[in-house]
Scaffold this motif. Structure first.
Motif, PDB file in Angstrom:
ATOM      1  N   PRO A 285      -5.056   4.217  -2.227  1.00  0.00           N
ATOM      2  CA  PRO A 285      -4.921   2.808  -1.830  1.00  0.00           C
ATOM      3  C   PRO A 285      -5.439   2.613  -0.398  1.00  0.00           C
ATOM      4  CG  PRO A 285      -2.914   3.588  -2.868  1.00  0.00           C
ATOM      5  CD  PRO A 285      -3.789   4.788  -2.668  1.00  0.00           C
ATOM      6  N   ASP A 286      -5.949   1.447  -0.129  1.00  0.00           N
ATOM      7  CA  ASP A 286      -6.452   1.146   1.207  1.00  0.00           C
ATOM      8  C   ASP A 286      -5.324   1.083   2.228  1.00  0.00           C
ATOM      9  OD1 ASP A 286      -9.426   0.592   0.754  1.00  0.00           O
ATOM     10  OD2 ASP A 286      -8.435  -0.593  -0.808  1.00  0.00           O
ATOM     11  N   LEU A 287      -4.124   0.746   1.757  1.00  0.00           N
ATOM     12  CA  LEU A 287      -2.981   0.647   2.658  1.00  0.00           C
ATOM     13  C   LEU A 287      -1.692   0.704   1.853  1.00  0.00           C
ATOM     14  CD1 LEU A 287      -1.843   0.022   5.540  1.00  0.00           C
ATOM     15  CD2 LEU A 287      -2.018  -2.405   4.937  1.00  0.00           C
ATOM     16  N   LEU A 288      -0.696   1.372   2.416  1.00  0.00           N
ATOM     17  CA  LEU A 288       0.658   1.340   1.892  1.00  0.00           C
ATOM     18  C   LEU A 288       1.534   0.760   2.993  1.00  0.00           C
ATOM     19  CD1 LEU A 288       2.657   3.763  -0.210  1.00  0.00           C
ATOM     20  CD2 LEU A 288       3.598   3.089   2.006  1.00  0.00           C
ATOM     21  N   ILE A 289       2.293  -0.277   2.647  1.00  0.00           N
ATOM     22  CA  ILE A 289       3.227  -0.917   3.578  1.00  0.00           C
ATOM     23  C   ILE A 289       4.631  -0.664   3.060  1.00  0.00           C
ATOM     24  CG2 ILE A 289       4.006  -3.078   4.610  1.00  0.00           C
ATOM     25  CD1 ILE A 289       1.210  -4.226   3.987  1.00  0.00           C
ATOM     26  N   ALA A 290       5.509  -0.182   3.933  1.00  0.00           N
ATOM     27  CA  ALA A 290       6.895   0.077   3.547  1.00  0.00           C
ATOM     28  C   ALA A 290       7.835  -0.644   4.503  1.00  0.00           C
ATOM     29  CB  ALA A 290       7.180   1.579   3.564  1.00  0.00           C
ATOM     30  N   ASP A 291       8.876  -1.220   3.936  1.00  0.00           N
ATOM     31  CA  ASP A 291       9.910  -1.886   4.735  1.00  0.00           C
ATOM     32  C   ASP A 291      10.656  -0.843   5.567  1.00  0.00           C
ATOM     33  OD1 ASP A 291      11.645  -3.886   5.646  1.00  0.00           O
ATOM     34  OD2 ASP A 291      13.005  -3.611   3.959  1.00  0.00           O
ATOM     35  N   LEU A 292      10.947  -1.196   6.790  1.00  0.00           N
ATOM     36  CA  LEU A 292      11.647  -0.279   7.689  1.00  0.00           C
ATOM     37  C   LEU A 292      13.060   0.025   7.192  1.00  0.00           C
ATOM     38  CD1 LEU A 292      11.836   1.295  10.363  1.00  0.00           C
ATOM     39  CD2 LEU A 292      12.526  -0.851  11.453  1.00  0.00           C
TER      40      LEU A 292
ATOM     41  N   PHE B 280      -0.396  -1.037  -1.694  1.00  0.00           N
ATOM     42  CA  PHE B 280       0.926  -0.709  -2.204  1.00  0.00           C
ATOM     43  C   PHE B 280       1.933  -1.293  -1.221  1.00  0.00           C
ATOM     44  CE2 PHE B 280       0.878   3.066  -5.302  1.00  0.00           C
ATOM     45  CZ  PHE B 280      -0.334   2.696  -5.858  1.00  0.00           C
ATOM     46  N   TYR B 281       2.940  -1.994  -1.749  1.00  0.00           N
ATOM     47  CA  TYR B 281       3.968  -2.609  -0.904  1.00  0.00           C
ATOM     48  C   TYR B 281       5.339  -2.193  -1.412  1.00  0.00           C
ATOM     49  CZ  TYR B 281       6.702  -6.330   1.363  1.00  0.00           C
ATOM     50  OH  TYR B 281       7.627  -7.036   2.102  1.00  0.00           O
ATOM     51  N   VAL B 282       6.155  -1.606  -0.527  1.00  0.00           N
ATOM     52  CA  VAL B 282       7.480  -1.107  -0.880  1.00  0.00           C
ATOM     53  C   VAL B 282       8.525  -1.861  -0.062  1.00  0.00           C
ATOM     54  CG1 VAL B 282       8.915   0.950  -1.143  1.00  0.00           C
ATOM     55  CG2 VAL B 282       6.409   1.177  -1.102  1.00  0.00           C
ATOM     56  N   ASP B 283       9.430  -2.552  -0.767  1.00  0.00           N
ATOM     57  CA  ASP B 283      10.451  -3.336  -0.080  1.00  0.00           C
ATOM     58  C   ASP B 283      11.625  -3.524  -1.028  1.00  0.00           C
ATOM     59  OD1 ASP B 283      11.921  -5.383   1.312  1.00  0.00           O
ATOM     60  OD2 ASP B 283      10.062  -5.940   2.326  1.00  0.00           O
ATOM     61  N   ASP B 284      12.835  -3.343  -0.535  1.00  0.00           N
ATOM     62  CA  ASP B 284      14.009  -3.528  -1.385  1.00  0.00           C
ATOM     63  C   ASP B 284      14.329  -4.999  -1.607  1.00  0.00           C
ATOM     64  OD1 ASP B 284      14.749  -3.507   1.414  1.00  0.00           O
ATOM     65  OD2 ASP B 284      16.820  -3.632   0.744  1.00  0.00           O
ATOM     66  N   SER B 285      13.702  -5.879  -0.865  1.00  0.00           N
ATOM     67  CA  SER B 285      13.943  -7.315  -1.017  1.00  0.00           C
ATOM     68  C   SER B 285      13.048  -7.888  -2.119  1.00  0.00           C
ATOM     69  CB  SER B 285      13.654  -8.043   0.303  1.00  0.00           C
ATOM     70  OG  SER B 285      13.624  -9.437   0.074  1.00  0.00           O
ATOM     71  N   ARG B 286      13.677  -8.280  -3.191  1.00  0.00           N
ATOM     72  CA  ARG B 286      12.915  -8.889  -4.303  1.00  0.00           C
ATOM     73  C   ARG B 286      12.219 -10.172  -3.824  1.00  0.00           C
ATOM     74  NH1 ARG B 286      12.692  -5.353  -8.415  1.00  0.00           N
ATOM     75  NH2 ARG B 286      14.676  -4.364  -8.843  1.00  0.00           N
ATOM     76  N   ASP B 287      12.847 -10.893  -2.909  1.00  0.00           N
ATOM     77  CA  ASP B 287      12.240 -12.111  -2.380  1.00  0.00           C
ATOM     78  C   ASP B 287      10.939 -11.809  -1.642  1.00  0.00           C
ATOM     79  OD1 ASP B 287      14.295 -13.668  -3.399  1.00  0.00           O
ATOM     80  OD2 ASP B 287      15.396 -13.721  -1.506  1.00  0.00           O
TER      81      ASP B 287
END
Length: 123
Positions: free
Chosen positions: A54-61, A5-12
């Motif tokens: 999920p094996d990992l969740l990454i979130a933008d600071l 799972f990846y959480v980031d406000d940057s669409r890019d």
């Protein structure tokens, strides 16, 4: 196949990680979210559907409505997610940001741009 799972406000940044996974044909179930709330809701649905954590969740600071650290705190405070592997990512290489992420309960800190292959090798 690992689930990420990846959480980031940057669409890019979301597009980039998805693009790399497809271009390199990396064997990963990648779920991308632009807000903390959509990620948290999807995570709850994921578990309610009987799927494994999920094996990992990454979130933008740094995100405008809720930070990655806020999400980490929320997950660490919820018994269902206490053992989940969590990471904070940022374009910042500041020691203070790394320390804040780890103090909040992140298992590790990743600098952008994310290297999906390296991340998966370390799961």
């Amino acid at each position: 196949m690992p689930t990420l799972f990846y959480v980031d406000d940057s669409r890019d940044d979301l597009f980039y990680l998805d693009y790399i996974s497809r271009k390199r044909q990396i064997d990963v179930d990648l779920f991308c979210f632009s807000t903390v709330e959509t990620a948290f809701d999807a995570l709850e649905r994921h578990l309610a559907d009987g799927k494994s954590m999920p094996d990992l969740l990454i979130a933008d600071l740094y995100m405008p409505l809720d930070s990655g650290i806020g999400l980490i705190n929320r997950l660490r405070g919820d018994g269902r997610f206490k053992m989940m592997r969590l990471a904070i990512c940022s374009g910042s290489d500041a020691d203070e940001d790394r320390a804040r992420a780890l103090e909040a309960g992140a298992d590790f800190y990743l600098e952008k741009p994310l290297d999906l292959v390296t991340i998966l090798l370390n799961l």
